[in-house]
Each structure stands twice: as C-alpha cells, then as structure tokens.
Design a protein around this motif. Structure first.
Motif, short mmCIF file in Angstrom:
data_model
loop_
_atom_site.label_atom_id
_atom_site.label_comp_id
_atom_site.label_asym_id
_atom_site.label_seq_id
_atom_site.Cartn_x
_atom_site.Cartn_y
_atom_site.Cartn_z
N GLN A 4 0.84 -1.20 0.00
CA GLN A 4 0.00 0.00 0.00
C GLN A 4 0.87 1.25 0.00
O GLN A 4 0.64 2.20 -0.75
CB GLN A 4 -0.91 0.01 1.24
CG GLN A 4 -2.01 -1.04 1.23
CD GLN A 4 -2.78 -1.07 2.53
OE1 GLN A 4 -2.83 -0.08 3.26
NE2 GLN A 4 -3.37 -2.22 2.85
N ASP A 5 1.91 1.24 0.86
CA ASP A 5 2.84 2.38 0.90
C ASP A 5 3.49 2.59 -0.46
O ASP A 5 3.66 3.73 -0.92
CB ASP A 5 3.93 2.14 1.95
CG ASP A 5 3.44 2.41 3.37
OD1 ASP A 5 2.27 2.80 3.51
OD2 ASP A 5 4.24 2.24 4.31
N LEU A 6 3.84 1.47 -1.12
CA LEU A 6 4.53 1.57 -2.41
C LEU A 6 3.61 2.16 -3.48
O LEU A 6 4.02 3.01 -4.29
CB LEU A 6 5.02 0.19 -2.85
CG LEU A 6 6.00 0.15 -4.03
CD1 LEU A 6 7.26 0.94 -3.69
CD2 LEU A 6 6.36 -1.28 -4.39
N VAL A 7 2.33 1.74 -3.48
CA VAL A 7 1.36 2.28 -4.45
C VAL A 7 1.19 3.78 -4.24
O VAL A 7 1.26 4.58 -5.19
CB VAL A 7 0.00 1.56 -4.33
CG1 VAL A 7 -1.07 2.30 -5.12
CG2 VAL A 7 0.12 0.13 -4.83
N VAL A 8 0.96 4.18 -2.99
CA VAL A 8 0.76 5.60 -2.70
C VAL A 8 2.01 6.39 -3.03
O VAL A 8 1.94 7.49 -3.60
CB VAL A 8 0.37 5.80 -1.21
CG1 VAL A 8 0.27 7.29 -0.88
CG2 VAL A 8 -0.95 5.11 -0.92
N GLY A 9 3.17 5.84 -2.70
CA GLY A 9 4.43 6.52 -3.01
C GLY A 9 4.62 6.72 -4.49
O GLY A 9 5.03 7.81 -4.94
N ASN A 10 4.32 5.70 -5.30
CA ASN A 10 4.49 5.82 -6.76
C ASN A 10 3.53 6.86 -7.35
O ASN A 10 3.92 7.65 -8.21
CB ASN A 10 4.25 4.46 -7.43
CG ASN A 10 5.44 3.54 -7.30
OD1 ASN A 10 6.59 4.00 -7.27
ND2 ASN A 10 5.20 2.24 -7.20
N VAL A 11 2.27 6.84 -6.90
CA VAL A 11 1.29 7.81 -7.40
C VAL A 11 1.70 9.22 -7.00
O VAL A 11 1.67 10.16 -7.81
CB VAL A 11 -0.12 7.47 -6.89
CG1 VAL A 11 -1.10 8.59 -7.25
CG2 VAL A 11 -0.61 6.15 -7.47
#
Length: 815
Positions: free
Chosen positions: A431-438
């Motif tokens: 989840q952190d990775l998705v939010v970070g990429n966006v």
C-alpha cells in the motif's frame, strides 16, 4: 610582373649585369577603406567621404541627402590578390539602388578595431553608416580560427546598427552547392552561420560562389540583389514614421468596436482584393501552385473573382491574419509536407505584404498549438494522499488506497504507474509503495515545464512566476560556481544525501517520497519569503536591486532563515544558504528585467540588438533577460561540464532501473533519439548521455572548444560499456567516440560495443570500425523516417518487420 623584373638580375644568370627598370613597390595599407573606383586606399574616413562626394559617375539617388549608407567589411587578402569581383558586385548593386558604401578591410582577422575607427564619428560618437554587412562570412573577431564574441559585441553595440553576415562559399564550389540537397557544407554552417550569430549577426545569405578551376570567387547576382535589398531595408527602418494608435488599449478598442463589425458585412476587415491578373503578375511561381490547388483564385478566401487579404492598416503598420497551413479538414497540411505547395491565398497574402504594402519587417505572433499548454486539475488527488498519511494505521488504509487507485485510473496515471486492480488484497508495505508511486508521479507532473502558463511578451513576471522560476534554478547544483542546490542543503540538515532521496522517491519508497515533498515545500516557502521582500501590493516584483541590498544582513534578519527556523530544517548551513540566495538575487534581477519590447522597438528602428543564448534559463540563468537577438548555441562548446554531470546521474539511474528489471543484468544495447532543441536547451545533455553510456568524456582545448573525447577506464565506470544506436541530426563527435570504444582492447563482456561490432564484422566480412557504425540520421531534406505513418495508415501494404525496414532504409543515412 614588377616583382619579377626586380629579381631577374639576381636569379637569372644570362641577365646578370643587365639593367632592367622596374617601379618602386606600392605599399598597401594593412587596414583601411577600399573602393574599386577610388584612386587609392584611405586611412581616414573623412578623406574617403570627400572623394566619394566628388564622384561624377554617381546617380541622382546616390547624391541625394537621404541616401542610406551601408558599411561593408572585406578581407584584405581578396583585395590584394585581385579576387574581389564578388565584393565589387555588392558595391555596384548597392550604389545602383541609391545607397552609399563605406567598404573597410583588415589584414588580420580582428575587425572590431576598424569598425570603431572607420564607422563611428570620434567627435559625436554617432555612426557614419545605417547598416553593416560583413562579406567575410566569419565572426567579427578572429574569424574561423578562434572567436572573441564579447569584444565583437562591444564594438557592435557602440555602432548600434543592424549587422548582417553574408556568406561566400568556402568549402564547396558553386556547382557542388547548387546540386546539394543539404545546402551549405556542415563545417561552413558552423563557422559561417552559427558562430557569427554569437556576435549578433543575422540574414546569412549566400552571395558568392567559387570557381572549381581557378578557386576564385564570383558573385551570384540574384542573391546579391537579395542581400542588397535587405541591407537597404534595414538601413531605412531608422527613418520610418509610426502609425499605430497611441496605446495598446486604443488599438484593441478600435479592432473590437469596428463599425463594420456591427453588421454582417462581406467586406469586414478586407484590407485588399487581389484579382487573378494582379496575383499572377506579382507572384511569379503562381502557375506552379496550380498542380496542387487548381486555377486561381480557388475556393479559399476568395469572392470568386479576387483573393482576399484580411487585416487593418495603420499608417506604416499592417496588422493581418496569417493564412492557414491547409484547409478545413486538413488545416496543417503544409506544415511537414515536403511535396505540397502553398495555396493561392497563402501566396497572395505574402505577395501583398511584400509588393503592395512593401513591408520592411514582418512580425509573426504565435505559430504553435495551444491545447497542450491549457491549465488542468488533478481531481483532488493530493487530498486523498494526505488522508492516507494520517489514517493509514486506523484500519481505513486499504479503503483510501482503493480510492487513490480508482482516481489515478480516471486520470490515466495507470499509463505511467503500475497499479493493482481495484479491491485487490495488498499488504501494508505494498500500500505504501502504491501511494508513493502515485504521489511521486503527481509531484513530477507538478514540477514540469510551463508551471505558470505561457509568457506574454513585454509583461514582466509576477511574484508567483518569479518564485516558480527561482525554485527550479535553486534545484540544481552548480559546482563550477561553488553553489549547492537548495534541496541538497536541506537534505544535509537531516544527514541525508539528496541523490539517495531522489532514487528512493523514484522507487516509490514512501518515506523518501514524503521527505522529497517536505524539501520541495520548504524550498518554495524559503524562496517565496525571499521574493516577497521585493513584491508590491499588486503582486509585482519591483525595485529589486535596492531591496536586495537591504535583505542581505546577518543572522535571523535573513528572510529564508526566518522561514526555515519554523521547519524541521532549522539547523541548515547558513553560509551555504547565503551563497545560494546571493546567486538567486542576481537571477531575480534578470528574471524580472523588462527588456523585450525595448529590444523589439530597437530592431524596428534599425538598431543593433544585443545577442544572447536561447537555451534553458534554469540550467543557465545567463540567457536572461529575455529580449535578446537569440542564437542557439556555440557548437564548439557542447557538451558542457554541467551537462555531462547531469547526464551521468540520468544514465546511472536508467541503467540501475534496467538492471533491476532484467534480473540483475545490464542492457547490452540502448537506442536513443537526439533532438536539436533538447541539446540547445540543455547544452548537450542528451549528447552527454550517449557518451556516458559508452563510457567516454568530452575534452575541451585551451579555448574551451570541445573537439575530442577520451575513454573512461572500466574501473572508474564501474559497469560494462553499453552499446548504443543513435538517431540524430548529425553528430561527428559521437561517431568518433563509438568507433574509438569499439577498438579498445577490453573484454567483450565489459564492452558491449566491441562485442557486437566484432560479431557484426565477422558476419558481414568487414572491419570492426565499419561494423561499429551506430549514429544515423534522416536523409538530406527529409523530416523523420516516416515509418510511423506506414504503421498507422489503415490498409498499408506492409505485412512484416522486414518490409518496414525496407521503408526505413532509403530514409536514413550513416553519419
């Protein structure tokens, strides 16, 4: 012959003791004024003008008080060797058109002294000439050998008249030039077009050819006529009166509230009706257009009998609407089409401007689409991400992430960021990775070019626009000036390396994305506080010089320190910040300088406009202020050291990412497309990227000219040399670099260029050097390979990749 008579008695035994009479040698001036009809060379401009005024062969126009005076710059070697016919042709043509000439020459390659000595009145400091034409084709100071552009600009600014540099063919014969689809030889383009532009030279017209048998120059008369027309037109601008309404508001009101506009008038703002007979007489190429557009007047902007020119005339000023590039349904037909011709309306419009209105200058406003520059919104994405930061540990994290994914897909961010399906179960770390990429992608979009919309000419930037520009300028390290970037200074406060923060943010590591956001916000805040000190109530930056003097105090009085003291970066290095903000203060003076309309006015009044580079003001703030006679770049100065440093970072990040994606293996070959505009803006950064891929560095000589490369050792490189295929507009330096690397005695597994070249050489039965060809360009006269058109057109005749290769091969050439 006189010289031979003098030496006969000494070197011919049979004539020893024989008296042979000869004349005393004639001493020719090393610099001065020369006219083919004058009895001698002159070292005093007033003596020359006295002789000029007594000429009996002069026509009435030439004797008139309003005759324009054209200064000419000649090479002495052509005069003393009798190879001056092309110079004489220009002088005779100018005089036949009623223009006086003052032709100066110099024995060396520095013409700045003669320009000041012979063209400027030493008492009044006013110029004797109305325009200046260099017939040498080279830079004003030191010509093709080396250049001193600041010295040339200094002399030309004192003269303050338009400066034209005309070209005699040097590296081609006339026949070679006429038969060449390329036009000028590339070396001549660099030496006689690009370098004179750095002096402020313009109108690079080829006016003389070269005989293949004798090597002597001869005039190209049609082009001499064109050159003389331009020189006189520029000179006469100084005497033109103005006719526009007093203010811009009055002009707008007059156009909007035109009485005819209140009715459905078929003659609304028709400035001129050109019948077919007049059109054909004024436009010699009119019949050639009929193949594409039929007989005139045609259907485009005609009333069935006449071609209509739309616009309004105010005294010596005509404001018109430029014809379209095509027609309804295909409005841009002419833009990139090599075979299509202008339509009759297009041709008639410019025939009117040139031959009926008799314009001395044409200003084009807007030649670009506007859709890509329109403002837009991101559908509140930042609010969702803020919610995730505060609520991710409360059990609502997955729900918020699903909303972020849904919104991101609505904005088409899934084209750039890998996103899971909506509702898919993912771990907290994912989840952190998705939010970070966006979030990283949003920040990237936000910081792209044109953050404050398009610029309006003559309108200095607002405080907000100045802040946006300074934030970008402050984001770059400038080691050559001892200046650290603001983000790196702030990162050091937290014992972090800014490059590591960038890499972590690129990978979507949330803590690095958050830190980058905080650094960006702190940078904007500190610079905004700084700029506010020079901002009035209307949001305009004013009196910068005076207000900056009072800003640079000590301690907490410095506004950026006051701002950062309330953030996590309160322990920032104050000395580094002081150095940076002193630099930003100088940049701010340049950013808000109102130089554009003043320079445009000078050009239209027939005066000299100071030249300046037209690159990226973020990388090189010295391109500011705007309003200069811009040139692209000095072709001998790229790539710069700063461009190479930036390229190394970009290439290392790219290869690191590719290595991760390829299971720990480096890519063996990378294809690159180089655009001239990118190299201009970045001073050769894309060129440097290719060099760092293959592991070489550019080497400058003592004059700062980049003319060779040298390999970087494999130990310093720390990785294999990557093979490249390059499509560009012609880069000889790159070709030499690739072939040099292919011939290095290195292991094939550490030098992919050599590995592939050896394989290709064996397969084709050729030498390694030939197999190492990696730099390609479009065929001369073509625009791109056009293979994409074959791919996109429905019902195209291609069926496989080999057929596409066959289409491509005639369109490209090896460099």
């Amino acid at each position: 012959m006189n010289f031979l008579k003098m030496i006969y008695g000494s070197y011919v035994p049979a004539l020893k003791g024989t008296t042979i009479e000869y004349s005393d040698p004639v001493l020719l001036l090393d610099r001065g004024i020369w006219h083919p009809l004058a009895p001698c060379m002159y070292d005093d401009v007033k003596e020359y003008l006295n002789w000029y005024g007594t000429r009996r062969d002069a026509n009435e126009k030439l004797k008139g008080p309003n005759a324009p005076v054209i200064g000419l710059v000649l090479q002495r070697i052509h005069i003393v060797t009798g190879d001056e016919s092309h110079y004489v042709a220009v002088m005779m043509e100018l005089e036949a058109r009623g223009a006086e000439v003052i032709p100066i020459f110099a024995g060396g390659l520095d013409f700045s002294g003669p320009v000041e000595r012979y063209f400027i009145d030493l008492v009044t400091k006013k110029p004797f000439v109305n325009s200046l034409v260099s017939l040498t084709g080279f830079a004003l100071v030191w010509g093709p050998a080396r250049q001193d552009h600041p010295r040339a600009v200094e002399a030309l600014m004192k003269l303050d008249v338009p400066y034209i540099v005309a070209l005699p063919l040097v590296f081609q014969t006339t026949k070679e030039w006429l038969n060449s689809t390329l036009g000028l030889h590339p070396i001549q383009v660099a030496l006689q077009v690009a370098l004179p532009e750095l002096d402020g030279g313009m109108e690079p017209i080829v006016f003389a050819g070269r005989d293949p048998r004798t090597g002597k120059s001869h005039a190209l008369y049609k082009r001499v006529e064109q050159l003389c027309t331009k020189a006189i037109k520029w000179a006469e601008l100084q005497r033109k009166s103005k006719g526009l309404p007093e203010t811009s508001e009055a002009l707008i009101e007059e156009v909007i509230h035109d009485k005819e506009a209140q009715f459905s008038s078929p003659n609304l703002n028709v400035a001129y009706k050109m019948n077919v007979r007049e059109y054909q007489s004024l436009t010699p190429y009119a019949t050639l257009l009929e193949e594409s557009w039929g007989k005139p007047p045609g259907n485009l902007n005609s009333d069935g009998e006449n071609l209509l020119v739309y616009g309004k005339q105010y005294g010596n000023v005509f404001i018109g609407v430029q014809p379209t590039y095509g027609y309804e349904g295909d409005p841009m037909r002419l833009l990139f089409s090599k075979s299509a011709s202008p339509h009759h309306w297009f041709a008639a419009y410019y025939s009117f401007v040139e031959k009926i209105f008799k314009a001395d200058a044409v200003l084009h406003s807007g030649t670009h689409g506007s859709l890509e520059f329109m403002p837009g919104k991101r559908v509140g994405m930042s609010d969702l991400i803020s919610s995730y930061h505060s609520l991710k540990d409360t059990g609502r994290g997955l729900q918020i992430v699903s909303s972020i994914i849904s919104t991101a897909k609505q904005c088409n961010l899934d084209k750039d960021v890998s996103l899971p399906d909506e509702g898919e179960e993912i771990s907290a770390q994912e989840q952190d990775l998705v939010v970070g990429n966006v979030y990283s992608k949003i920040m990237e979009i936000e910081s792209r070019l044109l953050p404050c919309s398009l610029h309006v000419i003559g309108e200095p930037p607002s405080a907000m626009e100045a802040v946006a520009t300074l934030v970008n300028i402050a984001a770059l390290n400038r080691p050559e000036d001892g200046i650290s970037s603001l983000p790196s200074i702030l990162a050091q406060t937290l014992a972090r390396n800014m490059d590591e923060v960038y890499r972590g943010s690129d990978k979507g590591i949330l803590k690095d994305v958050e830190l980058l956001c905080q650094i960006t916000e702190a940078s904007r805040g500190a610079i905004s506080t700084f700029v506010q000190q020079t901002t009035n109530k209307k949001g305009q930056v004013v009196d910068v010089a005076d207000k900056l003097t009072s800003i640079f105090g000590f301690g907490l009085n410095e506004p950026w320190i006051q701002y950062l003291s309330n953030t996590k970066f309160y322990q920032v290095d104050r000395e580094k910040l002081r150095t940076l903000f002193a630099f930003l203060g100088e940049c701010l003076k340049l950013v808000v300088a109102d130089n554009e309309l003043g320079s445009l006015k000078k050009a239209l009044e027939g005066k000299y406009v100071e030249p300046g580079p037209g690159g990226d003001p973020i990388r090189n703030p010295k391109v500011l202020p705007t309003g200069k006679n811009i040139h692209a770049l000095d072709p001998q100065s790229i790539p710069t050291a700063a461009a190479m440093q930036s390229a190394m970072v970009v290439v290392d990040r790219l290869l690191e990412r590719q290595k991760v994606d390829n299971g720990g293996k480096y890519p063996e070959t990378v294809a690159l497309v180089l655009w001239g505009t990118d190299n201009i803006k970045t001073y050769g950064e894309s060129l440097s990227q290719v060099m760092w891929m293959i592991g070489v560095k550019p080497v400058a000589d003592t004059f700062g000219r980049v003319n060779r490369v040298e390999p970087v050792s494999l130990e310093e490189l720390g990785r294999p040399r990557i093979d490249v295929v390059v499509n560009c507009s012609g880069m000889n330096l790159l070709d030499r670099a690739v072939k040099m690397v292919a011939e290095l005695d290195e292991p094939a597994e550490q030098n992919y260029i050599r590995k592939h070249a050896l394989e290709q050489a064996q397969a084709l039965g050729i030498e390694v050097r030939g197999a190492a060809t990696r730099v390609f360009s479009n065929a001369s006269g073509s625009y791109s390979s056009n293979v994409n058109l074959a791919v996109e057109i429905e019902n195209s005749s291609w069926n496989n990749e080999k057929q596409l290769q066959d289409i491509l091969e005639p369109e490209i050439v090896c460099v």
